[in-house]
Design a protein around this motif. Structure first.
Motif, PDB file in Angstrom:
ATOM      1  N   THR A  64      37.445 -21.055 -38.376  1.00 13.21           N
ATOM      2  CA  THR A  64      37.900 -22.272 -37.722  1.00 13.21           C
ATOM      3  C   THR A  64      36.687 -23.101 -37.337  1.00 13.21           C
ATOM      4  O   THR A  64      35.554 -22.619 -37.393  1.00 13.21           O
ATOM      5  CB  THR A  64      38.703 -21.918 -36.463  1.00 13.21           C
ATOM      6  N   GLU A  74      39.499 -15.078 -38.058  1.00 14.48           N
ATOM      7  CA  GLU A  74      40.630 -14.158 -37.861  1.00 14.48           C
ATOM      8  C   GLU A  74      40.101 -12.743 -37.585  1.00 14.48           C
ATOM      9  O   GLU A  74      40.667 -11.995 -36.807  1.00 14.48           O
ATOM     10  CB  GLU A  74      41.513 -14.136 -39.110  1.00 14.48           C
ATOM     11  N   PHE A  78      44.295 -17.537 -29.801  1.00 19.97           N
ATOM     12  CA  PHE A  78      45.035 -18.543 -30.559  1.00 19.97           C
ATOM     13  C   PHE A  78      44.547 -19.958 -30.214  1.00 19.97           C
ATOM     14  O   PHE A  78      44.468 -20.834 -31.074  1.00 19.97           O
ATOM     15  CB  PHE A  78      46.542 -18.426 -30.291  1.00 19.97           C
ATOM     16  N   ASN A 133      41.343 -20.489 -31.827  1.00 18.96           N
ATOM     17  CA  ASN A 133      41.537 -20.508 -33.271  1.00 18.96           C
ATOM     18  C   ASN A 133      42.225 -21.784 -33.752  1.00 18.96           C
ATOM     19  O   ASN A 133      42.515 -21.915 -34.937  1.00 18.96           O
ATOM     20  CB  ASN A 133      42.399 -19.298 -33.659  1.00 18.96           C
ATOM     21  N   GLN A 157      45.340 -22.809 -32.905  1.00 20.32           N
ATOM     22  CA  GLN A 157      46.768 -22.576 -33.156  1.00 20.32           C
ATOM     23  C   GLN A 157      47.535 -22.706 -31.842  1.00 20.32           C
ATOM     24  O   GLN A 157      47.959 -21.697 -31.252  1.00 20.32           O
ATOM     25  CB  GLN A 157      46.967 -21.190 -33.768  1.00 20.32           C
ATOM     26  N   ARG A 215      50.993 -13.297 -35.252  1.00 25.32           N
ATOM     27  CA  ARG A 215      51.726 -14.551 -34.994  1.00 25.32           C
ATOM     28  C   ARG A 215      53.229 -14.284 -34.923  1.00 25.32           C
ATOM     29  O   ARG A 215      53.925 -14.767 -34.026  1.00 25.32           O
ATOM     30  CB  ARG A 215      51.406 -15.584 -36.086  1.00 25.32           C
ATOM     31  N   PRO A 267      54.015 -20.944 -41.090  1.00 23.50           N
ATOM     32  CA  PRO A 267      53.166 -20.533 -39.962  1.00 23.50           C
ATOM     33  C   PRO A 267      53.008 -19.023 -39.811  1.00 23.50           C
ATOM     34  O   PRO A 267      52.080 -18.566 -39.170  1.00 23.50           O
ATOM     35  CB  PRO A 267      53.893 -21.128 -38.755  1.00 23.50           C
TER      36      PRO A 267
END
Lengths: 96, 282
Positions: free
Chosen positions: A3, A9, A71, A74, A76, B78, B143
């Protein structure tokens, strides 16, 4: 996946992995110490065992906290928000 | 060895926890299926306390195993965190309901739940093709898309996750089961993720394991606050289950489990009948 912030990740996964391992290890050490004190007849043994159980129960909570951070870092935000909701639910359960 | 149990009892509980950990990880049913009946029927532990011990054991095994699964890229974080939202709500609701019900009613519900668990194990053992599996969809933009390395085919497997809304509703049921009866909920989560969402079975099992730690924690806190977690009992059993799970994953990961599934489905069925009779006896 890298990122813009350089938080891959892989690093994210390692952060979660280490959080879980640290929680389990801390709980296990507290329980072992509790058993040791129990053998020595110390009245503090029960408290250490209890602290070990609490540390274990808090491990997934810490993991969710790290998910919020990871997250967000990152890039997200949807998943960071979902993690935050889970964290709030865990806090609510502690208040019930 | 500990503050409140005799050495003999503690040794037995540690050994039993160890065996439960191995069997649970090999069968993929979680230790609660065996742990709760044994604590209730053998040690006469009140069922709410037995459930509390089971929940703490689920947290321990989930945390230990999830850390390995994350490293292998199997757990879909996720997907896990989105399903955790409804799972946690269900788990809190389940724990609150359980704490309002008399022990005998909870025992009755637990014994009734063991019948489908035994049926599921029997089904898996008799199915010649092994565990349930649907072909993984090709990954597209989504996603929850993920990819992992599957050593059994020596290749990367990619997949797309479908039907997240019904899966979230099923997760609520799984969470309720966890909070109410101290079962992990994997018996619902894994087939739902696999058959409904199209997640390959290995990733579904790993993701289920990842999220049941949170659902167990949400309800364990409630049991803990009500003084239903007996630290001396929980510490010994959990240590045994944790060690057994680690051994079970490392040593028996590749063992053929069909015959073991068949044998233990009979054991679970017998336990269900015995517990049902006990809960119905005035």
């Amino acid at each position: 996946m890298n990122t813009p912030g350089g938080f891959s990740e892989k690093r994210f996964g390692r952060l979660i992995q280490r959080t879980l391992q640290a929680g389990v290890a801390a709980a296990f050490c507290l329980v072992l110490a509790g058993w040791g004190l129990g053998l020595a007849g110390s009245p503090a043994a029960g408290r250490l065992l209890y602290a070990g159980i609490v540390a274990l129960v808090l491990t997934p909570v810490a993991r969710v906290g790290m998910l919020v951070y990871g997250f967000q870092r990152n890039g997200q935000p949807f998943f960071a928000l979902a993690s935050l909701v889970v964290l709030l639910l865990l806090l609510v359960s502690a208040l019930l | 060895m500990d503050a409140g149990l005799g050495l003999h009892t503690a040794g037995l509980l540690l050994s039993f926890g160890f065996l439960v950990g191995i069997v649970g990880s090999v069968l993929g049913v979680g230790g609660g299926v065996f742990l709760v009946p044994l604590l209730v029927m053998w040690l006469q532990v009140p069922v709410h306390q037995a459930i509390a011990v089971s929940l703490v054991a689920i947290i321990a095994t989930s945390s230990a195993v999830a850390s390995v699964n994350i490293e292998r890229g199997l757990a879909n974080m996720r997907l896990g965190v989105v399903l955790e939202m409804t799972t946690a709500v269900g788990s809190i609701a389940g724990a609150l309901v359980a704490n309002m019900l008399p022990g005998r009613v909870v025992e009755l519900l637990f014994s009734l739940m063991l019948f489908p668990v035994a049926g599921s194990m029997l089904f898996k053992s008799l199915r010649p093709g092994g565990p349930l599996r649907v072909p993984a969809a090709q990954a597209g933009p989504g996603p929850f898309d993920a990819v992992f390395f599957d050593p059994s085919v020596s290749a990367e497997t990619s997949y797309t996750v479908r039907r997240i809304v019904p899966a979230s509703l099923a997760s609520f049921a799984a969470g309720s089961l966890s909070g109410l009866l101290g079962l992990g909920g994997g018996i619902i989560q894994v087939p739902v993720m696999n058959l409904l969402c199209g997640v390959p079975i290995k990733a579904a099992a790993a993701t289920s394991n990842f999220l049941i730690g949170v659902s167990a924690a949400a309800s364990a806190v409630i049991y803990l606050k009500r003084g239903l977690v007996v630290p001396e009992l929980a510490a010994v059993v959990v240590a045994g289950v944790l060690l057994g799970s680690v051994v079970g994953i490392q040593v028996l990961y590749r063992a053929r489990s069909e015959k073991i599934q068949l044998a233990f489905s009979v054991v679970v069925l017998l336990v269900a009948v015995k517990m049902l009779k006990a809960s119905l006896t005035p």
